[in-house]
Write an enzyme that holds these catalytic residues in place. Structure first.
Site, mmCIF file in Angstrom:
data_model
loop_
_atom_site.group_PDB
_atom_site.id
_atom_site.type_symbol
_atom_site.label_atom_id
_atom_site.label_comp_id
_atom_site.label_asym_id
_atom_site.label_seq_id
_atom_site.Cartn_x
_atom_site.Cartn_y
_atom_site.Cartn_z
ATOM 1 N N SER A 1 8.339 24.381 -14.613
ATOM 2 C CA SER A 1 7.165 24.098 -15.439
ATOM 3 C C SER A 1 6.513 22.809 -14.972
ATOM 4 C CB SER A 1 7.566 23.969 -16.905
ATOM 5 O OG SER A 1 6.474 23.530 -17.701
ATOM 6 N N TYR B 1 13.119 21.101 -23.580
ATOM 7 C CA TYR B 1 12.553 22.104 -22.678
ATOM 8 C C TYR B 1 12.140 21.470 -21.350
ATOM 9 C CZ TYR B 1 9.318 25.635 -20.877
ATOM 10 O OH TYR B 1 8.670 26.550 -20.083
#
Length: 278
Positions: A142, A165
């Protein structure tokens, strides 16, 4: 790399979202797909959608990546079911925003599923990838990245879902760079490994559930980015890179910290109970 219709490709988390959409594209192009999911019902639906009548070109594999023992069994099933593995796509992921949860092994769930399970799966399948070379490993990461906190990697002192995350995603990138370097030193240049940010806040179930909304990017944008890393012959021999969609990007500076990358590797070996040498 071989032509797609001669390749066997494993995509974790391919019963929904980006993984399923990419599997659909690659199957249409003739690849043999190993479809993974943790829900038997969702796996059956995905296989039906992909076209189970294609027979040996599609196979389903069930595993909960929140369990290291299931990850090990998953790897053994892959080795049993196929003679070769040309591409491993580590795509499955979670984003737990409603409070800290633990995996079957007692690890913080986001770190366990997004990073640790894929560290173990990759190292377990590396002998098969080597025998199949040229082969590729693609880690779906990401653009959101936070440094790994070695004093509290499992967020026991305080949990914030978005940071958990983004930490897990930077861990994936650090693993990518470190594995590529270890393969290079070992002279194993025909197995490449790269990390990818496919697209920002694609319209997937995970994004809507975890972040509350999707962005302006469609799943098709992510499929384009991911398919390129899987199949573009122009990327033969390219390894240890981070791509932001279709362009090479610059990850968080911790990915360039050799000491921290090695520390993460050693910690991962300790947590998985595996001693791995490239």
């Amino acid at each position: 790399m071989r032509p797609l219709d001669e390749q066997t490709i494993l995509i974790t988390g391919s019963t929904d979202g980006l993984g399923q959409a990419t599997a659909e594209r690659l199957v249409r192009q003739g690849a043999t797909l190993l479809v993974h999911g943790r829900s038997e019902q969702k796996l059956e639906r995905a296989l039906a959608k992909l076209g189970v009548d294609r027979g040996a070109r599609i196979r389903g594999l069930l595993a909960d990546l929140g369990s290291l023992e299931q990850v090990r069994r998953f790897a053994r099933c892959v080795e049993r079911d196929v003679d070769r593995l040309d591409v491993l796509v580590n795509n499955a992921g979670v984003a737990v925003m409603d409070g800290r949860r633990e995996s079957h092994d007692g690890f913080e769930l986001t770190f366990a599923v997004n990073y640790l399970s894929h560290f173990l799966l990759t190292t377990e399948l590396l002998p098969l990838l080597r025998r199949s070379a040229p082969a590729r490993i693609v880690n779906v990461a990401s653009v959101g990245q936070s440094p790994v906190d070695f004093d509290d990697p499992m967020a026991e002192a305080g949990y914030e879902g978005f940071r958990a995350y983004t930490q897990s995603k930077l861990a994936q990138i650090m693993f990518t760079v470190e594995l590529a370097e270890r393969l290079r030193v070992a002279g194993e240049t025909e197995v490449t490994v790269n990390a990818l940010h496919p697209a920002t806040l694609m319209d997937t179930k995970m994004v809507r559930t975890s972040f509350g909304r999707a962005g302006h990017r469609e799943v098709a944008d992510g499929v384009e980015s991911l398919s390129r890393l899987v199949a573009d012959p122009g990327l033969d021999g390219v390894s240890g890179r981070y791509f932001d969609q279709l362009e090479e990007g610059a990850p968080h500076e911790q990915a360039s910290d050799v000491e921290d990358r090695r520390r993460l590797w050693e910690m991962s070996e300790e947590l998985t109970g595996e001693r791995f040498e490239v």
